[in-house]
Design a protein around this motif. Structure first.
Motif, PDB file in Angstrom:
ATOM      1  N   LYS A  50      -5.742   4.289  21.272  1.00  0.00           N
ATOM      2  CA  LYS A  50      -5.254   4.502  22.636  1.00  0.00           C
ATOM      3  C   LYS A  50      -3.766   4.794  22.743  1.00  0.00           C
ATOM      4  N   ASP A  51      -3.020   4.452  21.731  1.00  0.00           N
ATOM      5  CA  ASP A  51      -1.566   4.448  21.881  1.00  0.00           C
ATOM      6  C   ASP A  51      -0.945   5.809  21.535  1.00  0.00           C
ATOM      7  N   GLU A  52      -0.603   6.565  22.582  1.00  0.00           N
ATOM      8  CA  GLU A  52       0.008   7.887  22.368  1.00  0.00           C
ATOM      9  C   GLU A  52       1.360   7.775  21.672  1.00  0.00           C
ATOM     10  N   LEU A  53       2.109   6.717  22.026  1.00  0.00           N
ATOM     11  CA  LEU A  53       3.451   6.578  21.447  1.00  0.00           C
ATOM     12  C   LEU A  53       3.396   6.268  19.953  1.00  0.00           C
ATOM     13  N   PHE A  54       2.335   5.583  19.515  1.00  0.00           N
ATOM     14  CA  PHE A  54       2.171   5.334  18.084  1.00  0.00           C
ATOM     15  C   PHE A  54       2.061   6.668  17.348  1.00  0.00           C
ATOM     16  N   TRP A  55       1.204   7.547  17.848  1.00  0.00           N
ATOM     17  CA  TRP A  55       1.000   8.833  17.178  1.00  0.00           C
ATOM     18  C   TRP A  55       2.240   9.709  17.301  1.00  0.00           C
ATOM     19  N   GLN A  56       2.889   9.644  18.488  1.00  0.00           N
ATOM     20  CA  GLN A  56       4.106  10.445  18.659  1.00  0.00           C
ATOM     21  C   GLN A  56       5.193   9.982  17.690  1.00  0.00           C
ATOM     22  N   SER A  57       5.379   8.663  17.581  1.00  0.00           N
ATOM     23  CA  SER A  57       6.439   8.159  16.698  1.00  0.00           C
ATOM     24  C   SER A  57       6.105   8.450  15.231  1.00  0.00           C
ATOM     25  N   LEU A  58       4.807   8.394  14.912  1.00  0.00           N
ATOM     26  CA  LEU A  58       4.398   8.704  13.539  1.00  0.00           C
ATOM     27  C   LEU A  58       4.628  10.184  13.234  1.00  0.00           C
ATOM     28  N   LYS A  59       4.338  11.017  14.229  1.00  0.00           N
ATOM     29  CA  LYS A  59       4.551  12.465  14.057  1.00  0.00           C
ATOM     30  C   LYS A  59       6.038  12.773  13.836  1.00  0.00           C
ATOM     31  N   VAL A  60       6.864  12.194  14.681  1.00  0.00           N
ATOM     32  CA  VAL A  60       8.315  12.431  14.572  1.00  0.00           C
ATOM     33  C   VAL A  60       8.820  11.991  13.193  1.00  0.00           C
ATOM     34  N   THR A  61       8.400  10.796  12.778  1.00  0.00           N
ATOM     35  CA  THR A  61       8.865  10.253  11.499  1.00  0.00           C
ATOM     36  C   THR A  61       8.360  11.104  10.333  1.00  0.00           C
ATOM     37  N   CYS A  82       7.825  14.359  36.948  1.00  0.00           N
ATOM     38  CA  CYS A  82       7.350  13.160  37.647  1.00  0.00           C
ATOM     39  C   CYS A  82       5.828  13.072  37.608  1.00  0.00           C
ATOM     40  N   GLU A  83       5.177  14.217  37.762  1.00  0.00           N
ATOM     41  CA  GLU A  83       3.705  14.196  37.717  1.00  0.00           C
ATOM     42  C   GLU A  83       3.203  13.811  36.319  1.00  0.00           C
ATOM     43  N   GLU A  84       3.997  14.157  35.321  1.00  0.00           N
ATOM     44  CA  GLU A  84       3.616  13.805  33.952  1.00  0.00           C
ATOM     45  C   GLU A  84       3.906  12.334  33.649  1.00  0.00           C
ATOM     46  N   LEU A  85       5.025  11.848  34.163  1.00  0.00           N
ATOM     47  CA  LEU A  85       5.409  10.478  33.785  1.00  0.00           C
ATOM     48  C   LEU A  85       4.716   9.399  34.606  1.00  0.00           C
ATOM     49  N   CYS A  86       4.309   9.714  35.838  1.00  0.00           N
ATOM     50  CA  CYS A  86       3.735   8.664  36.699  1.00  0.00           C
ATOM     51  C   CYS A  86       2.483   8.003  36.105  1.00  0.00           C
ATOM     52  N   PRO A  87       1.534   8.773  35.541  1.00  0.00           N
ATOM     53  CA  PRO A  87       0.385   8.078  34.917  1.00  0.00           C
ATOM     54  C   PRO A  87       0.820   7.133  33.802  1.00  0.00           C
ATOM     55  N   LYS A  88       1.836   7.541  33.037  1.00  0.00           N
ATOM     56  CA  LYS A  88       2.317   6.674  31.946  1.00  0.00           C
ATOM     57  C   LYS A  88       2.943   5.398  32.516  1.00  0.00           C
ATOM     58  N   LEU A  89       3.747   5.584  33.575  1.00  0.00           N
ATOM     59  CA  LEU A  89       4.393   4.424  34.191  1.00  0.00           C
ATOM     60  C   LEU A  89       3.348   3.515  34.842  1.00  0.00           C
ATOM     61  N   ASP A  90       2.348   4.128  35.461  1.00  0.00           N
ATOM     62  CA  ASP A  90       1.274   3.322  36.069  1.00  0.00           C
ATOM     63  C   ASP A  90       0.585   2.456  35.018  1.00  0.00           C
ATOM     64  N   GLU A  91       0.421   3.021  33.828  1.00  0.00           N
ATOM     65  CA  GLU A  91      -0.232   2.261  32.750  1.00  0.00           C
ATOM     66  C   GLU A  91       0.641   1.066  32.338  1.00  0.00           C
ATOM     67  N   VAL A  92       1.947   1.322  32.228  1.00  0.00           N
ATOM     68  CA  VAL A  92       2.866   0.222  31.887  1.00  0.00           C
ATOM     69  C   VAL A  92       2.797  -0.865  32.960  1.00  0.00           C
ATOM     70  N   LEU A  93       2.812  -0.438  34.221  1.00  0.00           N
ATOM     71  CA  LEU A  93       2.801  -1.407  35.327  1.00  0.00           C
ATOM     72  C   LEU A  93       1.470  -2.160  35.390  1.00  0.00           C
ATOM     73  N   ALA A  94       0.410  -1.456  35.063  1.00  0.00           N
ATOM     74  CA  ALA A  94      -0.911  -2.115  35.097  1.00  0.00           C
ATOM     75  C   ALA A  94      -1.029  -3.185  34.014  1.00  0.00           C
ATOM     76  N   ASN A  95      -0.341  -2.973  32.906  1.00  0.00           N
ATOM     77  CA  ASN A  95      -0.453  -3.920  31.782  1.00  0.00           C
ATOM     78  C   ASN A  95       0.653  -4.965  31.751  1.00  0.00           C
ATOM     79  N   GLN A  96       1.538  -4.954  32.759  1.00  0.00           N
ATOM     80  CA  GLN A  96       2.661  -5.897  32.699  1.00  0.00           C
ATOM     81  C   GLN A  96       2.171  -7.324  32.929  1.00  0.00           C
ATOM     82  N   PRO A  97       2.870  -8.289  32.331  1.00  0.00           N
ATOM     83  CA  PRO A  97       2.452  -9.681  32.504  1.00  0.00           C
ATOM     84  C   PRO A  97       2.556 -10.117  33.958  1.00  0.00           C
ATOM     85  N   ARG A  98       1.606 -10.872  34.408  1.00  0.00           N
ATOM     86  CA  ARG A  98       1.623 -11.409  35.776  1.00  0.00           C
ATOM     87  C   ARG A  98       1.384 -12.901  35.740  1.00  0.00           C
TER      88      ARG A  98
END
Lengths: 307, 380
Positions: free
Chosen positions: A74-85, B364-380
């Motif tokens: 699931k982790d896009e950043l894992f693959w991105q960081s691996l690609k960059v490295t 913004c359209e590209e980053l919002c889904p990513k940010l939403d995922e971070v916010l959804a997984n943040q500790p509560r």
């Protein structure tokens, strides 16, 4: 009497050797203690942490292999960081190996002032990486930097945005990595000076030219050194951190988001120590696998015979 | 053990000792301060009270490391919440509970170089001025031949809020940058450098590094807070300068940050720790010490604000503008417990907007889904 005397001598000798052994362990004890407590212990602990959700502050929660599943699936950043490295390693390692070797060949000439040149090429490697990073931020500045100035003055072309450009940021860091080519150069130089002269003399007698000497003597004799630099280059390039941390913070748009930077962010900025441990162990196995492959492959091209 | 930990630049280390015995003050180098706090929190040895930024307070609150302040405030007859400004509590709150006492606040104003305005024959900004007037003024003050810019990198948070947009929903759950009000404002900020050419491009601003560009005398207007005021007073002697409000868009906004002190949940001296917290945030003597060392900020305590801040030297004119802008303060990352990760996601997502490689809308359209995922997984 004879038996008793001999027995005493044997006993004395045993005691002496025993004492020397104990002495040896005592001398090694501080290092062993440090290794067990500060390296082996945390390493083993991090193996376990990789199977937990742990945030520093609350007790670890068992999650099984979820960290590893998330990482690969699931982790896009894992693959991105691996690609960059990986791109960084694949491009920079050969460049450093070849350039270091070429410079070492030049520095191996018997010309006046050669020690000054050797020092000049080596000095950049002893500069702190933080200072080097800031220096290169200036060199790579698109408007006022040395590289773009030279590109315009010499070739009449406008240089790219380097660190601010998604396409050029990683190439910029690869170019910067050549700044440390003095390190492998010194090792090559020592190797070059260790090649027996009589091999070249024999080649002369056989009518060999400079190319033959280089191809049939220098390269084979240097192959263990090249191998050493290759192994160290792979290990080091997969652990690049300072330049991206200081110069680009992994950007723009994750274009220089190296694996170690992701590991650092995950563990120490986001406090996901379990996930960070999983990342660390994946990196460990990647580096170990590549090193093993290097050793297996080395049997085909590294000369290890005696002369 | 009753301790407080503060970074090395804190006024506390210079302050006369507080009149109670048995209190230890540990001073940490600023650059390693967060490490110290987090490692001691992880080890369960954190001080009774400690200096913290607002992101730290939210993070610690959700981890259960802090003592909730609300009942202490409510039960204490010596203090009333009304003694402090309302904005004092905003950043100290998480899930409608107060987790820290605020020691100083901040806001944003527009610093301007009077000499450059005079040379260009442009009137100084006064009162509420609009973003259109701001851009027009910046054009008049930009001189490419002299490497002189009408303004510096604009605070895009302010632009979004001024355009009646938002970055993250107030409950900290949803990215709002993909709304036109947000990405139009971000594009406006990017265009100040890319199209209007009144602000430096990313690579041009890099040259200044950690130096403040306004102090160079080459930047006519500069968005900054109270935290740079002391430095400007000390270092700028080659030109005259003043402060004006942040340009108004659809509404007037400033950005507020706060310096706070939370209390550890593991404290064994709750009463003493509370007394000390009250002293830091609610006693005029603490503010006098801060003022003495030029670290007053914008006092959250009304009494300190009236007696030590407003109308006082140095630069009462600037303080008046700071005081006014503080009334319009907004904050971001409210109720966000994964602040660092959210910030990285936003910074990376917008990085290509500033270089013109991507439009603000696309970014913004590209980053919002990513940010939403971070916010959804943040500790509560």
């Amino acid at each position: 009497m004879v038996q008793r005397t001999t027995g005493r001598r044997v006993s004395f000798a045993l005691n002496f050797h025993r004492w020397r052994e104990i002495e040896g362990w005592l001398f090694a004890a501080p290092w062993l203690f440090g290794f067990l407590v500060f390296t082996a212990g945390p390493m083993l602990y991090s193996v376990a942490l990789g199977f937990f959700d742990y945030d520093f502050f609350t007790p670890p929660k068992w999650v099984g292999v979820a960290n590893y599943v998330n990482l690969f699936a699931k982790d896009e950043l894992f693959w991105q960081s691996l690609k960059v490295t990986t791109i960084y390693s694949v491009v920079s390692i050969p460049l450093r190996l070849v350039l270091g070797f070429l410079i070492a060949l030049l520095m191996n000439q018997d010309v006046p002032g050669i020690y000054v040149f050797r020092s000049l090429f080596y000095v950049p490697t002893i500069l702190p990486s933080v200072a080097t990073s800031f220096l290169w931020m200036w060199i790579l500045n698109p408007q006022y930097g040395l590289i773009n100035y030279a590109l315009e003055a010499i070739l009449g072309i406008q240089g790219p945005g380097w660190l601010a450009s998604e396409a050029w940021a990683l190439p910029a860091l690869i170019i910067m990595s050549l700044w440390g080519v003095g390190g492998p150069m010194v090792i090559y130089l020592a190797g070059l000076q260790g090649i027996p002269r009589h091999l070249y003399e024999a080649c002369d007698l056989d009518g060999g030219n400079a190319v033959a000497k280089f191809w049939f003597i220098t390269i084979p004799m240097m192959s263990p050194i090249i191998f050493f630099n290759l192994v160290m280059g792979v290990i080091n390039s997969f652990q690049v951190f300072t330049s991206s941390y200081l110069m680009t913070q992994g950007g723009p748009n994750y274009a220089t988001y190296f694996y170690m930077l992701y590991l650092y962010d995950t563990s120490f900025r986001y406090f996901r120590m379990g996930y960070g441990s999983a990342l660390a162990w994946v990196l460990f196995f990647i580096i170990m696998s590549l090193t093993l492959l290097n050793f297996i492959g080395s049997k085909r091209w590294v000369y290890t015979g005696n002369l | 053990m009753n301790t407080a930990i503060v970074p090395s630049e804190s006024t506390l280390r210079k302050r006369p000792t507080q009149p109670q015995r048995g209190r230890a003050l540990e001073v940490m180098p600023s650059e390693r301060y967060d490490d110290k706090i987090f490692t001691s929190a992880a080890a369960g040895t954190i001080a009774d009270i400690f200096h913290a930024n607002s992101e730290m307070v939210t993070t610690f609150a959700v981890k259960g490391i802090l003592t909730e302040i609300t009942p202490l405030l409510d039960a204490d007859p010596d203090v009333k919440k009304d003694d402090w400004f309302d904005w004092t509590w905003v950043r100290a709150m998480y899930q409608d509970k107060i987790w820290a006492m605020t020691q100083k606040g901040n806001t944003t104003v527009t610093y301007y170089n009077k000499d450059l305005f005079d040379q260009a024959g442009v009137a100084y900004p006064a009162g509420k001025w609009t973003q259109e007037e701001f851009v027009e003024t910046a054009h008049k003050l930009t001189d490419p031949e002299e490497d002189q810019f009408g303004t510096w990198t604009y605070n895009w948070h302010l632009a979004v809020w001024a355009n009646q947009g938002d970055i993250i929903s107030p409950d900290g759950q949803k990215c709002l940058l993909a709304e036109p009000a947000a990405y139009d404002a971000i594009q406006w900020v990017a265009d100040l450098a890319l199209k209007e050419n009144v602000a430096p491009k990313a690579e041009q601003s890099e040259v200044f590094g950690s130096l403040n560009p306004f102090a160079s005398g080459k930047v006519a207007t500069y968005i900054g807070g109270e935290d740079v005021l002391g430095g400007f007073i000390e270092s700028i002697d080659s030109f005259e300068w003043g402060a004006a409000m942040i340009p108004t868009g659809k509404e007037t906004v400033g950005e507020g940050t706060s310096t706070m002190f939370p209390m550890s949940k593991s404290t064994k001296v709750l009463d003493s720790a509370w007394e000390f917290l009250k002293f830091l945030s609610g006693d005029i003597r603490a503010y006098e010490a801060m003022a003495k060392h030029g670290k007053l900020g914008i006092p959250p305590l009304k009494k300190a604000y009236d007696e030590l801040f407003l109308g006082t030297e140095p630069r009462p004119d600037v303080k008046e503008v700071l005081a006014e802008m503080a009334l319009y303060n907004r904050v971001w990352m409210l109720n966000v417990t994964a602040g660092a990760e959210a910030k990285t996601t936003v910074d990376q997502g917008l990085s290509l907007v500033w270089t013109g490689e991507l439009s603000a809308k696309d970014a913004c359209e590209e980053l919002c889904p990513k940010l939403d995922e971070v916010l959804a997984n943040q500790p509560r």
